[in-house]
Design a protein around this motif. Structure first.
Motif, mmCIF file in Angstrom:
data_model
loop_
_atom_site.group_PDB
_atom_site.id
_atom_site.type_symbol
_atom_site.label_atom_id
_atom_site.label_comp_id
_atom_site.label_asym_id
_atom_site.label_seq_id
_atom_site.Cartn_x
_atom_site.Cartn_y
_atom_site.Cartn_z
ATOM 1 N N ALA A 3 45.754 33.106 38.122
ATOM 2 C CA ALA A 3 45.649 32.340 36.619
ATOM 3 C C ALA A 3 45.113 32.751 36.040
ATOM 4 O O ALA A 3 45.978 32.938 34.542
ATOM 5 N N THR A 4 44.068 33.450 35.911
ATOM 6 C CA THR A 4 43.150 34.201 35.330
ATOM 7 C C THR A 4 43.875 35.739 34.649
ATOM 8 O O THR A 4 43.751 36.172 33.364
ATOM 9 N N LEU A 5 44.617 36.299 35.935
ATOM 10 C CA LEU A 5 45.051 37.649 35.651
ATOM 11 C C LEU A 5 46.454 36.989 34.923
ATOM 12 O O LEU A 5 46.505 38.307 33.555
ATOM 13 N N LEU A 6 47.290 36.405 35.045
ATOM 14 C CA LEU A 6 48.686 35.696 34.575
ATOM 15 C C LEU A 6 47.723 35.656 32.909
ATOM 16 O O LEU A 6 49.192 35.821 31.875
ATOM 17 N N GLN B 246 36.063 26.007 33.428
ATOM 18 C CA GLN B 246 37.946 26.223 33.811
ATOM 19 C C GLN B 246 38.358 25.850 35.203
ATOM 20 O O GLN B 246 37.292 26.867 35.949
ATOM 21 N N ASN B 247 38.864 25.043 35.840
ATOM 22 C CA ASN B 247 39.193 24.946 36.552
ATOM 23 C C ASN B 247 40.955 25.988 37.718
ATOM 24 O O ASN B 247 41.754 25.618 37.207
ATOM 25 N N LEU B 248 39.979 27.140 37.117
ATOM 26 C CA LEU B 248 41.277 28.414 36.938
ATOM 27 C C LEU B 248 41.411 29.352 38.238
ATOM 28 O O LEU B 248 40.084 29.766 38.518
ATOM 29 N N SER B 249 42.664 29.850 38.591
ATOM 30 C CA SER B 249 42.325 30.630 39.840
ATOM 31 C C SER B 249 42.255 31.597 39.370
ATOM 32 O O SER B 249 42.065 32.372 38.217
ATOM 33 N N PHE B 250 42.073 33.026 40.195
ATOM 34 C CA PHE B 250 41.853 34.043 39.799
ATOM 35 C C PHE B 250 43.298 34.788 39.428
ATOM 36 O O PHE B 250 43.755 35.508 38.353
ATOM 37 N N ILE C 31 44.171 29.714 27.358
ATOM 38 C CA ILE C 31 43.184 28.786 28.793
ATOM 39 C C ILE C 31 43.493 27.933 28.329
ATOM 40 O O ILE C 31 42.734 26.449 28.731
ATOM 41 N N GLY C 32 43.085 27.739 27.011
ATOM 42 C CA GLY C 32 42.711 26.466 26.547
ATOM 43 C C GLY C 32 44.302 25.434 27.001
ATOM 44 O O GLY C 32 44.010 24.396 27.231
ATOM 45 N N ALA D 27 44.141 45.824 33.328
ATOM 46 C CA ALA D 27 43.336 45.603 31.592
ATOM 47 C C ALA D 27 43.793 43.789 31.063
ATOM 48 O O ALA D 27 42.947 43.013 30.679
ATOM 49 N N GLY D 28 45.056 43.269 32.042
ATOM 50 C CA GLY D 28 45.519 41.757 32.177
ATOM 51 C C GLY D 28 43.819 40.780 32.717
ATOM 52 O O GLY D 28 43.592 40.029 32.043
#
Length: 86
Positions: free
Chosen positions: A29-32, A23-27, A72-73, A7-8
Motif C-alpha cells: 500500500a505504501t508503494l502504490l 498508519q496501518n498500511l502495508s508495504f 495516505i490520509g 522513487a514511488g
C-alpha cells in the motif's frame, strides 16, 4: 521502470514519515500510494512546465510527496470507515 518503482517507494515512505500518527498500511500500500503520488507530482510538474512526467525534478518531487501524504490520509479514512459500525 525500476527507478520509477524506487522513487514511488521513497515518496511513499517520506509521506508516511511526514503524516502524523500511526498508519496501518502495508508495504505494498505504501508503494502504490507513493507511485500514485509520483504520477500526480509528475503531471503537475509537467503542467507547470518544469519537466516531463517521468523526469525527476524538485518541483515534481515535492508535489509528489504532498500528494502521497494526502492519499495516505484518504486511505486511512476509507480503511477506518470499514471497521466502524453504527
Amino acid at each position: 521502470m525500476i527507478g520509477f518503482i524506487i522513487a514511488g517507494l521513497v515518496i511513499g515512505v517520506l509521506a508516511r514519515l511526514i503524516k502524523p500518527g500511526r498508519q496501518n498500511l502495508s508495504f505494498v500500500a505504501t508503494l502504490l500510494l507513493g507511485l500514485a503520488g509520483s504520477v500526480i507530482g509528475g503531471l503537475i510538474a509537467n503542467l507547470l512546465g518544469t519537466g516531463d512526467i517521468f523526469e525527476l525534478n524538485i518541483i515534481g518531487f515535492i508535489v509528489a510527496v504532498v500528494a502521497a501524504v494526502l492519499l495516505i490520509g484518504v486511505a486511512e479514512g476509507v480503511s477506518g470507515r470499514r471497521g466502524v459500525r453504527r
